[in-house]
Design a protein around this motif. Sequence first.
Motif, PDB file in Angstrom:
ATOM      1  N   SER A 338       0.820  -1.207   0.000  1.00  0.00           N
ATOM      2  CA  SER A 338       0.000   0.000   0.000  1.00  0.00           C
ATOM      3  C   SER A 338       0.859   1.264   0.000  1.00  0.00           C
ATOM      4  N   PHE A 339       1.874   1.312   0.864  1.00  0.00           N
ATOM      5  CA  PHE A 339       2.703   2.513   0.920  1.00  0.00           C
ATOM      6  C   PHE A 339       3.523   2.686  -0.361  1.00  0.00           C
ATOM      7  N   LEU A 340       4.038   1.594  -0.887  1.00  0.00           N
ATOM      8  CA  LEU A 340       4.819   1.716  -2.115  1.00  0.00           C
ATOM      9  C   LEU A 340       3.934   2.066  -3.309  1.00  0.00           C
ATOM     10  N   ALA A 341       2.709   1.544  -3.322  1.00  0.00           N
ATOM     11  CA  ALA A 341       1.796   1.898  -4.408  1.00  0.00           C
ATOM     12  C   ALA A 341       1.478   3.385  -4.385  1.00  0.00           C
ATOM     13  N   VAL A 342       1.189   3.919  -3.197  1.00  0.00           N
ATOM     14  CA  VAL A 342       0.923   5.350  -3.080  1.00  0.00           C
ATOM     15  C   VAL A 342       2.154   6.159  -3.471  1.00  0.00           C
ATOM     16  N   SER A 343       3.327   5.704  -3.035  1.00  0.00           N
ATOM     17  CA  SER A 343       4.570   6.402  -3.366  1.00  0.00           C
ATOM     18  C   SER A 343       4.788   6.429  -4.875  1.00  0.00           C
ATOM     19  N   LEU A 344       4.524   5.322  -5.536  1.00  0.00           N
ATOM     20  CA  LEU A 344       4.694   5.266  -6.985  1.00  0.00           C
ATOM     21  C   LEU A 344       3.714   6.197  -7.694  1.00  0.00           C
ATOM     22  N   ILE A 345       2.481   6.224  -7.201  1.00  0.00           N
ATOM     23  CA  ILE A 345       1.484   7.105  -7.817  1.00  0.00           C
ATOM     24  C   ILE A 345       1.906   8.568  -7.669  1.00  0.00           C
ATOM     25  N   VAL A 346       2.349   8.934  -6.460  1.00  0.00           N
ATOM     26  CA  VAL A 346       2.822  10.304  -6.241  1.00  0.00           C
ATOM     27  C   VAL A 346       4.007  10.611  -7.150  1.00  0.00           C
ATOM     28  N   TYR A 347       4.899   9.639  -7.278  1.00  0.00           N
ATOM     29  CA  TYR A 347       6.119   9.840  -8.077  1.00  0.00           C
ATOM     30  C   TYR A 347       5.814  10.092  -9.551  1.00  0.00           C
ATOM     31  N   VAL A 348       4.838   9.376 -10.107  1.00  0.00           N
ATOM     32  CA  VAL A 348       4.568   9.510 -11.546  1.00  0.00           C
ATOM     33  C   VAL A 348       3.552  10.601 -11.866  1.00  0.00           C
ATOM     34  N   VAL A 349       2.846  11.098 -10.854  1.00  0.00           N
ATOM     35  CA  VAL A 349       1.798  12.088 -11.113  1.00  0.00           C
ATOM     36  C   VAL A 349       2.213  13.497 -10.700  1.00  0.00           C
ATOM     37  N   SER A 350       2.807  13.627  -9.500  1.00  0.00           N
ATOM     38  CA  SER A 350       3.085  14.963  -8.979  1.00  0.00           C
ATOM     39  C   SER A 350       4.333  15.565  -9.618  1.00  0.00           C
ATOM     40  N   LEU A 353       5.080  18.829 -15.510  1.00  0.00           N
ATOM     41  CA  LEU A 353       4.824  20.142 -16.097  1.00  0.00           C
ATOM     42  C   LEU A 353       3.475  20.206 -16.794  1.00  0.00           C
ATOM     43  N   SER A 354       3.026  19.092 -17.311  1.00  0.00           N
ATOM     44  CA  SER A 354       1.739  19.067 -18.003  1.00  0.00           C
ATOM     45  C   SER A 354       0.875  17.965 -17.426  1.00  0.00           C
ATOM     46  N   THR A 355      -0.431  18.152 -17.487  1.00  0.00           N
ATOM     47  CA  THR A 355      -1.364  17.146 -16.978  1.00  0.00           C
ATOM     48  C   THR A 355      -2.051  16.458 -18.145  1.00  0.00           C
ATOM     49  N   ALA A 356      -2.161  15.167 -18.031  1.00  0.00           N
ATOM     50  CA  ALA A 356      -2.796  14.378 -19.087  1.00  0.00           C
ATOM     51  C   ALA A 356      -4.281  14.243 -18.798  1.00  0.00           C
ATOM     52  N   GLY A 357      -5.016  13.698 -19.751  1.00  0.00           N
ATOM     53  CA  GLY A 357      -6.425  13.439 -19.553  1.00  0.00           C
ATOM     54  C   GLY A 357      -6.651  12.322 -18.557  1.00  0.00           C
ATOM     55  N   TYR A 358      -7.926  12.130 -18.159  1.00  0.00           N
ATOM     56  CA  TYR A 358      -8.254  11.147 -17.131  1.00  0.00           C
ATOM     57  C   TYR A 358      -7.789   9.743 -17.515  1.00  0.00           C
ATOM     58  N   TRP A 359      -8.153   9.297 -18.723  1.00  0.00           N
ATOM     59  CA  TRP A 359      -7.837   7.926 -19.108  1.00  0.00           C
ATOM     60  C   TRP A 359      -6.327   7.743 -19.298  1.00  0.00           C
ATOM     61  N   THR A 360      -5.659   8.762 -19.813  1.00  0.00           N
ATOM     62  CA  THR A 360      -4.197   8.681 -19.941  1.00  0.00           C
ATOM     63  C   THR A 360      -3.541   8.576 -18.565  1.00  0.00           C
ATOM     64  N   GLU A 361      -4.077   9.370 -17.625  1.00  0.00           N
ATOM     65  CA  GLU A 361      -3.550   9.333 -16.257  1.00  0.00           C
ATOM     66  C   GLU A 361      -3.799   7.961 -15.626  1.00  0.00           C
ATOM     67  N   MET A 362      -4.963   7.391 -15.858  1.00  0.00           N
ATOM     68  CA  MET A 362      -5.275   6.068 -15.322  1.00  0.00           C
ATOM     69  C   MET A 362      -4.337   5.009 -15.883  1.00  0.00           C
ATOM     70  N   ILE A 363      -4.071   5.072 -17.185  1.00  0.00           N
ATOM     71  CA  ILE A 363      -3.162   4.102 -17.805  1.00  0.00           C
ATOM     72  C   ILE A 363      -1.758   4.259 -17.220  1.00  0.00           C
ATOM     73  N   LYS A 364      -1.328   5.503 -17.033  1.00  0.00           N
ATOM     74  CA  LYS A 364       0.003   5.746 -16.480  1.00  0.00           C
ATOM     75  C   LYS A 364       0.114   5.190 -15.054  1.00  0.00           C
ATOM     76  N   ILE A 365      -0.901   5.456 -14.224  1.00  0.00           N
ATOM     77  CA  ILE A 365      -0.879   4.965 -12.834  1.00  0.00           C
ATOM     78  C   ILE A 365      -0.915   3.437 -12.810  1.00  0.00           C
TER      79      ILE A 365
END
Length: 753
Positions: A338-350, A353-365
């Motif tokens: 759980s902690f590593l999953a949250v850490s990975l999500i924070v790492y790839v999202v936060s 410089l640019s924000t992707a669309g919802y589905w692109t973000e979901m695929i990335k996560i």
Amino acid sequence: MIVSALCFLAGLLAVQQFAVLPGSPWLFMLTTVAVIMACLRYGRWVFFITGLLWAVLFAMSRLAERLPEALEGIDIPVTGVVIDLPEQNERQTRFDFKVLQSTQPLPSKLRLSWYFPDQAIKSGQQWSFLVTLKRPHGGLNLGGFDYERWLLTQNIGATGSVRPHPKPELLGQESAWRSIAVWRQTITDRLSDSLSGSPSLGLIKALTIGDGSGISHNDWDIFRKTGTTHLVVISGSHVGLIAGLAYFLVFKVWVRFGSIRCSPQTVAALVAILVAAFYSGLAGFSVPTQRSMVMLSVVMLATILQRNSRPFNVLAVALFAVLIFDPLSVLAVGFWLSFLAVSLIVYVVSGRLSTAGYWTEMIKINWATSVGLAPLLVLFFQQVSLISPVANFIAVPIISFIAVPLALMGVVLMFGLPLIAAKLFFIVDLSLQGLVTVLGYMAELPFATINHPQPSVWSLLFAVPGILWLLAPRGIPSRWLSLVLFLPLIFTESEKPAVGSIKMTLLDVGQALSLVVQTQNHWLVYDTGAKFSDDSDMGKSVLLPFLRQQGADGIDTLIVSHGDNDHIGGAVSLLKGLPVQQVLTSAMEQLKAYAPIKCIAGQTWEWDKVSFTVLSPQHAFVSDNNNACVLKIQTEQGTVLLPSDIETSAEAWLIETYGAQLKADVLIAPHHGSKTSSTVDFLKAVQPEVVLISAGYKNQFRHPHQDILTRYNDNHSQWLNTAYKGAITLSVKDGRWLVQSLRDTDGKYWNNE
């Protein structure tokens, strides 16, 4: 903050590697060192030593709750209350029991089994029982579930069984206003009545009240192979999802209609905490939901205080809070995932410089968590689902946005508006049936999962920077080179015996028998332990995890010595779980679906200059035990004899037939050390240096019998018992036999206390 939290975590984790907890002098010394480090302003060392001290003190308090040895095996009257949903199968009901009154000083929390109960057991009921208890104990095998560790994390101080006489007495029922457990029982009963014909009943209970006992074994296999198990039990992701939905809705409503005296963020955060607490309560405030509540409370508190903190700092505070609340969380696989999953999500999202669309973000996560958690899955389970990214991409929206919200609304409405609740449950049932069908097809794909030997720690140290490099922003050059850092993880190989040698492991399967023999290029399994129910046997829980941990991708020969449950019980699970080239057995009828070969005296083969010979049976005995397959293994270092459950008459026949050829360096104790075996003449013929006994802890048959142990001692044979030593391994070192037990080499303080 981040480094301090990791130092505190490192201190806690270090204690979990101890075979024995340190005594008072060591604690005094550590406290002194911590004070000195604080004065010198070595803050990181202070956090590390504080973690050590907190973990030791917490573990000591838990171990002090265990049943005193003097009270094992005696009948004790107790009065108390059932504090969780009971687990039921065709043979028994198992439940957690809070002791309110007893004639003996007992732990406050027990785990009891009532075999063939004549009354319904429900959460919140107050009972008077006569019980027989044992200290926390379980089988200890490589790759297997550490039951003693789990009991420690659950603060269960003893396990035991309810005696049928005098008859247990139901004293009363707790009020629903005083007990969340009663509410959960009421909900599960109402769901059972409302959805009695629904194939998704077990899944709906799992998603709403955290009760996964109704999910079929076949469905669990589907979820495991598709990497979606985390979606069907209430975990941090579910609590966070429901809290997040509540936050979003309340925020939008408050902005439009609310008072300006309270900020929308504050109101939404408070409601999110309350909703998360309600959902966690439905799950019985299990350890994973407690962790989630603490993490969520930290994040919402930062929102209420309007602290513009970096995400990793908030995560570090949450980590601190969880570890202070329960330092034994580090023993749970869910904590790391759980902690590593949250850490990975924070790492790839936060910080992008640019924000992707919802589905692109979901695929990335989805991609980040699947790749990033793969090394941990290999470490913990020796198995990775290759179709997990696709399966989760399909399952997450259905579970998160349809099944869970509608099922929770149905639970709330079914007490006042049952017709509307029925409509909601119909939609949930339909969506879950469709999802399970799709996942079932995916699980049948030949490449759905891969098994891999357990990796070494150093290979994981390479994989971590590899993950960070691979998932780095696009501006980081040569990210594809990160794959090189995964090579040590991928090309992990287990150590193999030399030509002419074997590695034999007598598994700890309780009052049963199962052992694995490995030569340089071949695997043999001799007996498979017992079967307890349709969903539980030693093949699933011990044999398959051990073989995967050892890197076995198939079995050359399976020998099932005879048809008793404690020897054949796990065979079907093993045959379904791994390819088996050949089955030898005396129980032809029970295994006829797998084209077995009858074992007969004289059968022989050789693998890697190690010879295997079946010594018996040659003719039929009256007793099935005496018709068991007896196997002799000859290596360059010496001989091992596997006699299964043979008794006096079969032993006498072996002596008469083979005489001095029976001599063996290592003997597996016949019939678990029963008085009906290990005769004086048999031991004189075999002359074993070492006798290995497979028996259950405090078993009802009292195996091995004291007279037999005396006989082994008189024969100058060293003996070891799996009940007290865990799995026992026979290997070769410097040309000589080396006998090691898992409790001695790898046991931790909760195993050796």
